[in-house]
Design a protein around this motif. Structure first.
Motif, PDB file in Angstrom:
ATOM      1  N   ILE A  13       0.861  -1.183   0.000  1.00 56.16           N
ATOM      2  CA  ILE A  13       0.000   0.000   0.000  1.00 56.16           C
ATOM      3  C   ILE A  13       0.896   1.231   0.000  1.00 56.16           C
ATOM      4  CG2 ILE A  13      -1.870   1.216   1.163  1.00 56.16           C
ATOM      5  CD1 ILE A  13      -2.563  -1.425   2.561  1.00 56.16           C
ATOM      6  N   LEU A 105      -8.066  -4.618  -6.771  1.00 60.11           N
ATOM      7  CA  LEU A 105      -7.070  -3.888  -5.984  1.00 60.11           C
ATOM      8  C   LEU A 105      -6.536  -2.682  -6.763  1.00 60.11           C
ATOM      9  CD1 LEU A 105      -5.115  -6.906  -4.489  1.00 60.11           C
ATOM     10  CD2 LEU A 105      -6.407  -5.221  -3.183  1.00 60.11           C
ATOM     11  N   PHE A 134      -2.892   0.555  -4.243  1.00 58.41           N
ATOM     12  CA  PHE A 134      -2.605  -0.840  -3.934  1.00 58.41           C
ATOM     13  C   PHE A 134      -1.775  -1.407  -5.082  1.00 58.41           C
ATOM     14  CE2 PHE A 134      -6.187  -0.041  -1.242  1.00 58.41           C
ATOM     15  CZ  PHE A 134      -6.004  -0.860  -0.143  1.00 58.41           C
TER      16      PHE A 134
END
Length: 204
Positions: A13, A105, A134
């Motif tokens: 992240i 994601l 992400f």
């Protein structure tokens, strides 16, 4: 008995939005690197991350995507590892649906945010969120490979921040030998080609 095959996604992240970076007194490439890889709030739990992924897959692919994850309960998504300190996660999903999870994601852009006082940071949309990206680093068939990749990347980031090149396990020992040989050659002023060909240098 049928063995259910899974895939493990190693996810990082990142926080590229400089307005959400923690305040740093030193402004340089190292502090920027640390800010992009800054810790995630404890408000992001494994259950919440799994729910966010399931909702994003449902929003993008509808009932078909939710079915690929395991149906209405969507039990196919499990967060096997989540570290707020390093902003790293390992997500287990069915092998047939790992591309759906990966694409979901890619389109997830926020995580819950908590400031130093413990209160949420208000965003224009009314939520308490922090912009993020992400990034899927590795897709693996076993959790062990995903863990090894996470450890390798963490070591590399530490070395990058410190500004030191990683030379391997015997790097210091070999580095000292190479340095002594280089000093001896420079003292002579002549380079022997046969010695140069036989020298081992670890470039890993």
């Amino acid at each position: 008995m049928v063995r259910l095959k899974n895939r493990y996604l190693l996810v990082d992240i990142l926080y590229p939005d400089s307005s959400t970076w923690p305040s740093t007194k030193t402004a340089g490439p190292q502090s920027t690197q640390l800010s992009i890889h800054s810790p995630t709030s404890d408000a992001l739990t494994p259950g919440l991350l799994a729910k966010m992924v399931r909702e994003e897959v449902g929003e993008m692919y509808g009932d078909w995507g939710v079915g690929k994850l395991g149906g209405a309960s969507a039990t196919g998504i499990h967060i096997k590892y989540l570290s707020p300190a390093t902003s790293t996660a390992i997500i287990r999903c069915p092998r047939a649906a790992f591309r759906l999870v990966w694409s979901a994601l890619t389109y997830m852009t926020h995580v819950p945010a908590v400031d130093g006082a413990g209160a949420g940071i208000r965003r224009p949309n009314g939520g308490r969120e922090r912009p993020c990206v992400f990034r899927v680093l590795r897709v693996s068939g076993t959790m062990r490979r995903a863990e090894e990749e996470a450890i390798r990347r963490a070591r590399r980031e530490i070395v990058r921040v410190r500004g030191v090149e990683e030379e391997g396990v015997l790097g210091d020992l070999l580095g000292g030998v190479v340095q002594k040989e280089a000093n001896a050659v420079s003292a002579k002023g002549v380079v022997d080609e046969s010695e140069d060909e036989g020298m081992l240098v670890d470039e890993d």
